[in-house]
Write a protein that holds these residues in place. Structure first.
Motif, PDB file in Angstrom:
ATOM      1  N   ASN A  34      48.483  50.804  44.932  1.00  0.00           N
ATOM      2  CA  ASN A  34      47.038  50.985  44.900  1.00  0.00           C
ATOM      3  C   ASN A  34      46.761  52.208  45.764  1.00  0.00           C
ATOM      4  N   LEU A  35      46.462  53.328  45.149  1.00  0.00           N
ATOM      5  CA  LEU A  35      46.309  54.587  45.881  1.00  0.00           C
ATOM      6  C   LEU A  35      45.053  54.628  46.737  1.00  0.00           C
ATOM      7  N   PHE A  36      44.056  53.776  46.443  1.00  0.00           N
ATOM      8  CA  PHE A  36      42.832  53.766  47.247  1.00  0.00           C
ATOM      9  C   PHE A  36      43.089  53.255  48.660  1.00  0.00           C
ATOM     10  N   ILE A  37      44.005  52.283  48.793  1.00  0.00           N
ATOM     11  CA  ILE A  37      44.223  51.685  50.110  1.00  0.00           C
ATOM     12  C   ILE A  37      45.645  51.887  50.634  1.00  0.00           C
ATOM     13  N   GLY A  38      46.507  52.522  49.853  1.00  0.00           N
ATOM     14  CA  GLY A  38      47.861  52.820  50.307  1.00  0.00           C
ATOM     15  C   GLY A  38      48.739  51.593  50.434  1.00  0.00           C
ATOM     16  N   GLU A  39      48.609  50.638  49.534  1.00  0.00           N
ATOM     17  CA  GLU A  39      49.407  49.419  49.542  1.00  0.00           C
ATOM     18  C   GLU A  39      50.129  49.265  48.205  1.00  0.00           C
ATOM     19  N   THR A  40      51.192  48.485  48.195  1.00  0.00           N
ATOM     20  CA  THR A  40      51.906  48.148  46.963  1.00  0.00           C
ATOM     21  C   THR A  40      51.516  46.736  46.570  1.00  0.00           C
ATOM     22  N   ALA A  41      51.242  46.530  45.268  1.00  0.00           N
ATOM     23  CA  ALA A  41      50.741  45.238  44.814  1.00  0.00           C
ATOM     24  C   ALA A  41      51.528  44.721  43.620  1.00  0.00           C
ATOM     25  N   GLU A  42      51.700  43.409  43.591  1.00  0.00           N
ATOM     26  CA  GLU A  42      52.195  42.721  42.407  1.00  0.00           C
ATOM     27  C   GLU A  42      50.942  42.374  41.600  1.00  0.00           C
ATOM     28  N   THR A  43      50.850  42.908  40.384  1.00  0.00           N
ATOM     29  CA  THR A  43      49.591  42.901  39.650  1.00  0.00           C
ATOM     30  C   THR A  43      49.714  42.213  38.300  1.00  0.00           C
ATOM     31  N   ASP A  44      48.725  41.388  37.971  1.00  0.00           N
ATOM     32  CA  ASP A  44      48.570  40.796  36.643  1.00  0.00           C
ATOM     33  C   ASP A  44      47.363  41.460  35.995  1.00  0.00           C
ATOM     34  N   ILE A  45      47.563  41.997  34.776  1.00  0.00           N
ATOM     35  CA  ILE A  45      46.526  42.774  34.094  1.00  0.00           C
ATOM     36  C   ILE A  45      46.307  42.188  32.702  1.00  0.00           C
ATOM     37  N   VAL A  46      45.051  41.999  32.335  1.00  0.00           N
ATOM     38  CA  VAL A  46      44.682  41.591  30.984  1.00  0.00           C
ATOM     39  C   VAL A  46      43.650  42.598  30.489  1.00  0.00           C
ATOM     40  N   GLU A  47      43.900  43.199  29.298  1.00  0.00           N
ATOM     41  CA  GLU A  47      42.983  44.185  28.744  1.00  0.00           C
ATOM     42  C   GLU A  47      42.734  43.914  27.271  1.00  0.00           C
TER      43      GLU A  47
END
Length: 177
Positions: A34-47
């Motif tokens: 996440n470039l806004f906060i400088g963290e790495t995230a495990e992400t679930d995405i539904v589109e």
């Protein structure tokens, strides 16, 4: 050196494509920054995405996307959760194909990210609304429709005899035994 932490990733998509429009539903599980906060995230995405021509309006199309993301931020030093966030994205675009080589468009995007209040870093929720105007130019412009080139490619003319009977396109035998 610390041992690496493994995080599986996967993507699944259902798409329906039929003249004149398309629709697709996608689920993705991934690890990304996440470039806004400088963290790495495990992400679930539904589109959910879709697009079709505007009824009764020649050369106009409309497309849209609605998506949801849930991110669990990782403390990579110890491999545990470090907070989470939820993100909702909605966007829509209208495009006018002015000529074969020129398209004009307008796009509206709404982006809202809400962070878990337990996040250790001083982050705030992110709300953004954007309107974008675009012009797409194709250069050089295509003057005619593309067609497949069906010319013969083999020097020995073997491609003139598609079933291997030893007969050329002129009906004469090619001399093979």
């Amino acid at each position: 050196i610390e041992e690496p932490t493994l995080h599986p990733t996967a993507i699944a998509s259902l798409s329906y494509v039929r003249d004149p429009g398309t629709v697709s539903l996608t689920y993705q599980h991934t690890v990304q920054p996440n470039l806004f906060i400088g963290e790495t995230a495990e992400t679930d995405i539904v589109e959910l995405r879709g697009g079709l021509p505007v009824p009764g309006a020649k050369d106009w199309t409309i497309t849209g996307t609605a998506g949801y993301r849930h991110a669990r931020y990782l403390d990579l030093d110890v491999g545990v959760d470090d907070g989470s966030s939820n993100l909702v994205v909605v966007d829509g675009e209208v495009t006018w194909q002015v000529r074969n080589d020129l398209a004009l468009g307008g796009r509206l995007q709404v982006f809202e990210q809400v962070f878990d209040r337990e996040m250790p870093s001083p982050v705030t929720d992110i709300n953004r609304v954007q309107f974008l105007i675009s012009a797409t130019v194709r250069f050089p412009p295509e003057t005619k429709e593309r067609t497949l080139d069906r010319t013969r490619l083999r020097v020995d003319s073997q491609d003139r005899d598609p079933i291997g009977l030893g007969i050329g396109s002129d009906g004469a035998e090619d001399g093979r035994d």
